[in-house]
Design a protein around this motif. Sequence first.
Motif, PDB file in Angstrom:
ATOM      1  N   LYS A 349      60.363  41.041 -11.085  1.00 32.97           N
ATOM      2  CA  LYS A 349      58.983  41.746 -11.105  1.00 32.97           C
ATOM      3  C   LYS A 349      59.195  43.142 -11.541  1.00 32.97           C
ATOM      4  O   LYS A 349      58.682  43.639 -12.513  1.00 32.97           O
ATOM      5  N   LYS A 350      60.327  43.807 -11.226  1.00 31.30           N
ATOM      6  CA  LYS A 350      60.696  44.977 -11.805  1.00 31.30           C
ATOM      7  C   LYS A 350      61.115  45.108 -13.096  1.00 31.30           C
ATOM      8  O   LYS A 350      60.784  46.043 -13.992  1.00 31.30           O
ATOM      9  N   MET A 351      61.541  44.286 -13.696  1.00 31.96           N
ATOM     10  CA  MET A 351      62.238  44.020 -14.898  1.00 31.96           C
ATOM     11  C   MET A 351      60.941  43.509 -15.801  1.00 31.96           C
ATOM     12  O   MET A 351      61.064  43.922 -17.062  1.00 31.96           O
ATOM     13  N   LYS A 352      59.981  42.797 -15.556  1.00 30.22           N
ATOM     14  CA  LYS A 352      58.983  42.401 -16.342  1.00 30.22           C
ATOM     15  C   LYS A 352      58.157  43.425 -17.033  1.00 30.22           C
ATOM     16  O   LYS A 352      57.619  44.325 -16.419  1.00 30.22           O
ATOM     17  N   GLY A 353      58.306  43.098 -18.327  1.00 28.46           N
ATOM     18  CA  GLY A 353      57.733  44.451 -19.104  1.00 28.46           C
ATOM     19  C   GLY A 353      58.372  45.598 -19.341  1.00 28.46           C
ATOM     20  O   GLY A 353      57.743  46.383 -19.943  1.00 28.46           O
ATOM     21  N   ARG A 354      59.540  45.850 -18.551  1.00 29.07           N
ATOM     22  CA  ARG A 354      60.192  46.986 -18.518  1.00 29.07           C
ATOM     23  C   ARG A 354      61.473  46.949 -19.485  1.00 29.07           C
ATOM     24  O   ARG A 354      61.845  47.589 -20.198  1.00 29.07           O
ATOM     25  N   LEU A 355      62.358  45.885 -18.754  1.00 23.41           N
ATOM     26  CA  LEU A 355      63.741  45.764 -19.195  1.00 23.41           C
ATOM     27  C   LEU A 355      63.834  44.522 -19.866  1.00 23.41           C
ATOM     28  O   LEU A 355      65.247  44.158 -20.156  1.00 23.41           O
ATOM     29  N   ASP A 356      62.708  43.779 -20.148  1.00 24.32           N
ATOM     30  CA  ASP A 356      62.824  42.406 -20.867  1.00 24.32           C
ATOM     31  C   ASP A 356      61.850  42.454 -22.256  1.00 24.32           C
ATOM     32  O   ASP A 356      61.390  41.257 -22.507  1.00 24.32           O
ATOM     33  N   THR A 357      61.967  43.535 -22.620  1.00 20.00           N
ATOM     34  CA  THR A 357      60.966  43.564 -23.808  1.00 20.00           C
ATOM     35  C   THR A 357      61.517  43.126 -25.034  1.00 20.00           C
ATOM     36  O   THR A 357      62.690  42.739 -25.109  1.00 20.00           O
ATOM     37  N   PRO A 358      60.879  42.957 -26.183  1.00 23.79           N
ATOM     38  CA  PRO A 358      61.380  42.334 -27.308  1.00 23.79           C
ATOM     39  C   PRO A 358      62.592  43.177 -27.870  1.00 23.79           C
ATOM     40  O   PRO A 358      63.516  42.592 -28.591  1.00 23.79           O
ATOM     41  N   LEU A 359      62.381  44.474 -27.691  1.00 19.92           N
ATOM     42  CA  LEU A 359      63.468  45.322 -28.106  1.00 19.92           C
ATOM     43  C   LEU A 359      64.488  45.226 -27.263  1.00 19.92           C
ATOM     44  O   LEU A 359      65.643  45.096 -27.884  1.00 19.92           O
ATOM     45  N   HIS A 360      64.731  45.141 -26.068  1.00 21.98           N
ATOM     46  CA  HIS A 360      65.735  44.754 -25.215  1.00 21.98           C
ATOM     47  C   HIS A 360      66.402  43.412 -25.611  1.00 21.98           C
ATOM     48  O   HIS A 360      67.735  43.348 -25.503  1.00 21.98           O
TER      49      HIS A 360
END
Length: 442
Positions: A349-360
């Motif tokens: 939940k905390k990663m979603k859209g924050r640390l799993d973006t296309p850039l990451h």
Amino acid sequence: MGRGINRLKQHIAQIKGNVSSCPKATKIDQIKCRNSLLDNRNKKKGKVDENESLRAQVNIRSSENETITIDDDLMEDSFGSIKAKRSFGPMDRWAYECAIPFHAFEKDSFKIMLEAVGQFGRGAPPPSRYEMGETYLKKEVERTINLLTPYKDEWKSNGCSIMTDALSDRKRRSIMNLCVNSKMGTIFLSSKESSDEAHTREHIHEYVESCIKEVGPKNVVRIVTGNASNNMGAAKLLKEKRQTIFWTSCATHTLNLRHEGIGGLPRLRNTVKGKAAYDMVVKATFLTGVALCLMVFTPLVKVLRMVDADRKSSMGFVYSEIQNVKEEIIIALGNNKKAYEPIMDIISKKMKGRLDTPLHLMAYLLNPYYLFKNPEIQNDIDVTDAIVDFVDTIYPGDHSLQNHIVMVELPVYMGIQENFSREIAIKGCDVNYDKFDPCNIF
């Protein structure tokens, strides 16, 4: 300006030599200007006499009058071999009067300043307030700007990230900061007091937009902000206007929120007060809970330390390391789904859209430390989707270049072909040590 005023006074006072005499000056005006010039001359002479008197009080080779003797070993460590003991005289008193931080004396610039004074010799004149606030300050600003030239060149060559931050100082003033990060490091760009303005998404977006224009839109790869709702709203506005720039959350802030969420789980949360604390810690159940906390939080803290350190960029490592953390926790909890599932839900939940973006995910794929160990990561559906989203963001509308990257360049890398297949390249990516940088391998 001072010299201009003196020349004007000489003109009115009809003092010959530097200027012509004023034919319209009255006797009263002449007397006033002559007296003023005389007063200034006497003040300067008095200042010189006062400085000479102050210097006469200083004798760094004397141990009298409250001087401080500096230990030989301490001086040798800082300045080299010393033949005889010395004292620094009233330097300590000046530092106390002006509230100079003690760590300032450990700066190389302070040592250089002392050397400059020593080379000048007795009677070194101090700079004036005007010189420090105007002349020398402007020179230092110009020098600092010149020092930033290599950073700006790096921005143009390989891009950069703009990082935002908000804080309250000791006077409770709300301050927003903007910094620019690149491969060469992080530099401060600007600061803005926003005590009288609400930190709305529009306000944040406007400030970040001004920074993008200053750095150059073509040089900015991503914007990094906190996870507050106003930052999320600003990110949405950014995506609408700057479609070629990525937005990501601050990794450290995101991981801290993750730890807070996990720490709030019933099995890990146990708050006791007063006498109950002693009764709790002597119980075996408490020790079991401590062991559980260590098993869960040890791998989590390792990732936090990685992203919070300044040794190297964590962009290419954070996604994979979080996946490794999940596996470590599952194993530590004995594959007990009931025990690890709530933790996995919070991490996701905390990663979603924050640390799993296309850039990451793209940074994860382009890190040979991971790809060379496990080539199968290129077949991960999330990674393949990220490739398409990434090239579409970086090169919007340029289908020819997009196809060349996806169909020609990436297959060579992902297939470990050509230079990527050389032993020196493979061995160079085998160990993730502190100075390992995927960008410097090939």
